[in-house]
Design an enzyme around this catalytic site. Structure first.
Site, short mmCIF file in Angstrom:
data_model
loop_
_atom_site.label_atom_id
_atom_site.label_comp_id
_atom_site.label_asym_id
_atom_site.label_seq_id
_atom_site.Cartn_x
_atom_site.Cartn_y
_atom_site.Cartn_z
CE LYS A 163 -7.65 -0.43 1.46
NZ LYS A 163 -6.73 -0.11 2.53
CD GLU A 175 -8.33 -5.66 3.29
OE1 GLU A 175 -8.86 -6.00 2.23
OE2 GLU A 175 -8.77 -4.73 4.00
CB SER A 176 -5.15 -3.74 8.86
OG SER A 176 -5.82 -2.99 7.91
CE LYS A 235 -2.63 3.47 6.13
NZ LYS A 235 -2.89 2.27 6.97
CD GLU A 268 -3.22 0.76 1.90
OE1 GLU A 268 -4.05 0.05 1.30
OE2 GLU A 268 -3.37 1.15 3.07
CD GLU A 278 -11.62 -3.30 4.25
OE1 GLU A 278 -10.63 -3.06 3.54
OE2 GLU A 278 -12.06 -2.50 5.10
CG ASN A 284 -9.25 -3.73 7.52
OD1 ASN A 284 -8.23 -3.87 8.20
ND2 ASN A 284 -9.50 -2.62 6.84
O1 LIG Z 1 -5.55 3.03 8.52
C1 LIG Z 1 -6.44 3.67 9.12
O2 LIG Z 1 -6.22 4.37 10.12
C2 LIG Z 1 -7.85 3.64 8.63
C3 LIG Z 1 -8.82 4.37 9.29
C4 LIG Z 1 -10.14 4.37 8.84
C5 LIG Z 1 -10.47 3.67 7.72
C6 LIG Z 1 -9.51 2.92 7.04
C7 LIG Z 1 -8.22 2.91 7.50
N1 LIG Z 1 -7.23 2.21 6.84
C8 LIG Z 1 -7.43 1.46 5.66
C9 LIG Z 1 -6.79 0.15 5.82
O3 LIG Z 1 -7.47 -0.76 6.11
C10 LIG Z 1 -5.29 0.06 5.72
O4 LIG Z 1 -4.77 1.15 5.05
C11 LIG Z 1 -4.71 -1.19 5.07
O5 LIG Z 1 -5.37 -2.35 5.39
C12 LIG Z 1 -3.22 -1.32 5.48
O6 LIG Z 1 -3.12 -1.37 6.88
P1 LIG Z 1 -1.73 -1.22 7.63
O7 LIG Z 1 -0.78 -2.26 7.09
O8 LIG Z 1 -2.03 -1.47 9.07
O9 LIG Z 1 -1.23 0.15 7.35
#
Ligand SMILES: O=C(O)c1ccccc1NCC(=O)[C@H](O)[C@H](O)COP(=O)(O)O
Length: 371
Positions: free
Chosen positions: A217, A324-325, A156, A154, A266, A288
């Protein structure tokens, strides 16, 4: 302070719970119209149909367990009690959490963008766009090549939960570093207000010779955005089950197919997963680990949603699951792989590294570019 707008001549049929000391009442005329309060305190009549549509959308969504409400057109919805209308000012016109706030902003933003670029002009731009790349094929090829979950890396810059992740943010350099490190696909955040992303970033990456398919995204609230994403060069889009009722997901999935986009649907909880598993034709589901209403991250969420019957159904339907995340270490990657994912979507842990190529090798515990 709560404000009630009332119609009628008596207060006797209003529930006592509504008549608290923080409420004020304003008798207004008996003409059957809807009245919304403006930010400057003045009131304006608005078409009754608009409230009806938004309210019934929310009602349908609520029956599917969706808590996110859509933005009321000009203020809180009216409530009817007997012959009266009254307005609970802080209930209807204030987003209840960050995801709802993002969605309400997106509703406004998309309405403005649609005004500038109507669908018929976008459709022409879609025809001119570079042909879509096969997002799912890229994930499968990477999984087969490495034996590890395919990486959707990502791009980001910032997020509501973590603030700015990287000050020296060059989206094209980061995308190239991801590709060099072995990413199968890219995810590019396009929301400006909360993530400091943009469609210019997506276009720039697409035009810079990067070959990985790109996920747009975004917070999709309107089918118009699908055409816009494709026109800008996206190969895939995110559809968030916490925001979109089943019918919207079905309809948008069909449009995606029509214009060559891959939808990544998602989910975050069991209810959302069950809803999506009932929809035909879904090939890619993201779980997620971040609760988008509270920001809480828990990678065991992926495991929980893949256990038992749900996991079986996913296998039967040959759906690819993306974890994810919140993935930071080789142990995290191994954990979600063990749970059943064939792909992962990662932002923070790799974008924050000085060299994101090395960040990917550290995430997997080995160089996956040449595996
Ligand atoms: O990342 C956030 O804070 C967030 C807040 C509100 C809605 C969506 C959000 N993020 C989108 C995502 O789910 C992440 O960007 C993506 O899965 C990557 O996650 P990470 O590896 O933890 O940065």
């Amino acid at each position: 302070m709560e404000t009630f707008f009332l119609r009628g001549s008596s207060l006797s049929s209003i529930p006592s719970s509504s008549l608290n000391h923080r409420s004020t009442f304003r008798p207004i005329n008996r003409r059957p119209c809807l009245r919304a309060q403006q930010s400057d305190g003045s009131a304006t009549d608005i078409p009754p149909g608009e409230f009806k549509v938004r309210n019934s959308q929310d009602e349908i969504a609520a029956t599917q367990g969706i808590r996110i409400r859509r933005r009321p057109p000009t203020g809180p919805p009216l409530h009817y009690v007997g012959p009266f209308e009254f307005r609970l000012q802080n209930e209807g016109n204030t987003p209840r959490n960050i995801l709802e706030e993002i969605v309400w902003n997106k509703d406004t933003e998309v309405a403005q963008m649609r005004g500038k670029k109507p669908l018929y002009t976008l459709k022409k731009a879609v025809d001119m766009a570079p042909p879509p790349r096969d997002f799912i094929a890229a994930l499968k090829a990477s999984y087969l090549r490495t034996g590890m979950p395919a990486l959707i890396a990502e791009v980001k810059k910032a997020s509501p939960s973590r603030g700015v992740l990287r000050e020296d943010f060059d989206p094209v350099e980061i995308a190239k570093a991801y590709e060099k490190g072995g990413a199968a696909c890219l995810s590019v955040l396009t929301d400006a207000k909360y993530f400091q992303g943009s469609f210019e970033n997506l276009e720039a990456i697409r035009n810079a010779g990067v070959t990985c398919p790109i996920l747009c995204k975004e917070f999709i609230v309107d089918a118009w955005q699908l055409y816009y994403a494709r026109a800008k060069g996206a190969d895939a889009v995110l559809l968030i089950a916490a925001i979109l009722p089943d019918l919207d997901i079905k309809y948008m999935t069909k449009i995606c197919k029509l214009i060559g986009l891959t939808p990544l649907v998602e989910v975050h909880d069991e209810n959302e997963m069950d809803r999506i598993l009932e929809i035909d034709g879904i090939q890619l589901i993201g779980i997620n680990n971040r609760n988008l209403e509270t920001f809480e991250v828990d990678i065991s969420n992926t495991k929980k949603l893949l256990e038992g019957e749900r996991g079986e159904k996913i296998k039967q339907k040959d759906i690819i699951v993306v974890g994810e995340s919140g993935l930071f270490t080789p142990a995290d990657v191994a954990y979600v792989q063990e749970a059943g994912v064939k792909a992962i979507l990662v932002g923070e842990s790799i974008v924050k590294q000085k060299d994101p190529t090395i960040g990917i090798a550290e995430l997997f515990g080995k160089d996956i570019s040449a595996a």
